[in-house]
Design an enzyme around this catalytic site. Structure first.
Site, short mmCIF file in Angstrom:
data_model
loop_
_atom_site.label_atom_id
_atom_site.label_comp_id
_atom_site.label_asym_id
_atom_site.label_seq_id
_atom_site.Cartn_x
_atom_site.Cartn_y
_atom_site.Cartn_z
N GLU A 37 -2.79 -14.39 -119.40
CA GLU A 37 -3.15 -13.78 -120.68
C GLU A 37 -3.17 -14.83 -121.78
O GLU A 37 -2.33 -15.73 -121.78
CB GLU A 37 -2.12 -12.69 -121.04
CG GLU A 37 -2.29 -11.45 -120.23
CD GLU A 37 -1.31 -10.34 -120.60
OE1 GLU A 37 -0.61 -10.46 -121.62
OE2 GLU A 37 -1.26 -9.37 -119.87
N GLY A 62 11.17 2.92 -112.04
CA GLY A 62 12.20 2.95 -113.07
C GLY A 62 11.81 3.91 -114.19
O GLY A 62 11.01 4.84 -113.98
N ARG A 63 12.31 3.65 -115.36
CA ARG A 63 12.06 4.52 -116.52
C ARG A 63 10.56 4.69 -116.76
O ARG A 63 10.06 5.81 -116.93
CB ARG A 63 12.76 3.94 -117.75
CG ARG A 63 12.61 4.75 -119.00
CD ARG A 63 13.34 4.10 -120.17
NE ARG A 63 12.99 2.70 -120.35
CZ ARG A 63 11.94 2.25 -121.04
NH1 ARG A 63 11.10 3.11 -121.59
NH2 ARG A 63 11.71 0.96 -121.16
N ILE A 64 9.82 3.59 -116.78
CA ILE A 64 8.38 3.67 -117.06
C ILE A 64 7.64 4.33 -115.90
O ILE A 64 6.80 5.21 -116.11
CB ILE A 64 7.81 2.28 -117.36
CG1 ILE A 64 8.39 1.76 -118.68
CG2 ILE A 64 6.27 2.31 -117.43
CD1 ILE A 64 8.08 0.32 -119.00
N ILE A 124 -0.32 -1.83 -115.25
CA ILE A 124 0.27 -1.81 -116.58
C ILE A 124 1.59 -2.57 -116.58
O ILE A 124 2.35 -2.50 -117.53
CB ILE A 124 0.48 -0.37 -117.10
CG1 ILE A 124 1.42 0.40 -116.17
CG2 ILE A 124 -0.86 0.35 -117.25
CD1 ILE A 124 1.89 1.73 -116.73
N ARG A 131 2.84 -6.36 -115.13
CA ARG A 131 2.68 -7.76 -115.54
C ARG A 131 1.52 -8.33 -114.73
O ARG A 131 1.31 -7.96 -113.57
CB ARG A 131 3.95 -8.58 -115.26
CG ARG A 131 5.13 -8.19 -116.09
CD ARG A 131 4.94 -8.66 -117.54
NE ARG A 131 6.07 -8.29 -118.39
CZ ARG A 131 6.04 -7.31 -119.28
NH1 ARG A 131 4.95 -6.56 -119.39
NH2 ARG A 131 7.07 -7.05 -120.04
N HIS A 156 -3.87 -5.84 -123.03
CA HIS A 156 -2.42 -5.64 -123.07
C HIS A 156 -2.02 -4.80 -124.29
O HIS A 156 -1.15 -5.18 -125.07
CB HIS A 156 -1.68 -6.97 -123.06
CG HIS A 156 -0.27 -6.84 -122.59
ND1 HIS A 156 0.43 -7.90 -122.08
CD2 HIS A 156 0.59 -5.79 -122.54
CE1 HIS A 156 1.66 -7.52 -121.75
NE2 HIS A 156 1.76 -6.24 -122.02
N ARG A 167 12.37 -1.61 -104.39
CA ARG A 167 13.34 -2.13 -103.42
C ARG A 167 14.52 -1.18 -103.25
O ARG A 167 14.95 -0.91 -102.14
CB ARG A 167 13.85 -3.50 -103.86
CG ARG A 167 12.82 -4.59 -103.70
CD ARG A 167 13.30 -5.79 -104.39
NE ARG A 167 13.75 -5.33 -105.71
CZ ARG A 167 14.10 -6.07 -106.71
NH1 ARG A 167 14.12 -7.35 -106.58
NH2 ARG A 167 14.46 -5.57 -107.86
#
Length: 187
Positions: free
Chosen positions: A134, A27-29, A103, A105, A152, A49
């Site tokens: 976390e 995606g964007r990241i 980076i 989750r 994080h 997917r």
């Protein structure tokens, strides 16, 4: 202590040039990460997917992506569909020369399988900015010399935090003006 102060030999690092970065979640990241890695001369492959952009670079599965990659960078959203998706099979496909970078989750990686792969040498290294529980980190990860851990803070830059603040205020202004928000959160 620093290895050179104890006269321990340093291991040579590996160049990024000519290596393959597999991006899980394009995606964007994921695409922003790809742009930066391309600047280091890396080849890009990805898996998600949906078809996504650059279909010629898309692999058919996460395991296939890991097998074709020197570095596997997790940029996918968390949730039930990606829960522990990076498991023993994916880590073994990445292999003893491979590096996992998470980076995304913490829930995306099976941490017990990761510790086992790193400890046994079936995986070369890991760089982790997120963790399953976390802020707690499995003690075994902190004891390994082939792991880099950060708390994080991947977005902890003045510029990123300013952009986040501006986006938050822009969303609030849009909401209270009766307009659609710029980044709606699905229910």
């Amino acid at each position: 202590a620093a290895p050179w102060l104890e006269m321990r030999p340093l291991r040579p690092a590996r160049s990024l040039r000519g290596k393959v970065a597999g991006i899980y979640g394009y995606g964007r990241i994921g695409q922003a990460v790809a742009a930066r890695l391309r600047a280091f001369g890396m080849e890009i492959r990805y898996f998600q997917r949906s078809q996504g952009p650059e279909p010629m670079l898309r692999m058919n599965s996460l395991t296939e992506l890991a097998a074709a990659s020197d570095f596997l960078v997790a940029c996918t959203p968390g949730g039930a569909e990606t829960l522990r998706a990076i498991d023993t099979a994916v880590l073994d496909a990445l292999g003893p020369e491979g590096t996992l970078v998470n980076i995304a989750r913490g829930s995306v990686v099976d941490e017990a399988a990761l510790v086992a792969a790193l400890t046994s040498g079936r995986l070369g290294a890991a760089a982790l900015d997120v963790f399953e529980d976390e802020p707690r980190v499995p003690p075994a990860l902190g004891e390994l010399d082939n792991v880099v851990l950060t708390p994080h803070v991947g977005s902890l830059t003045v510029e990123a935090r300013q952009t986040m603040r501006n986006l938050c205020f822009d969303n609030l202004r849009a909401h209270f003006a009766g307009k659609p928000t710029l980044t709606p959160v699905p229910a």
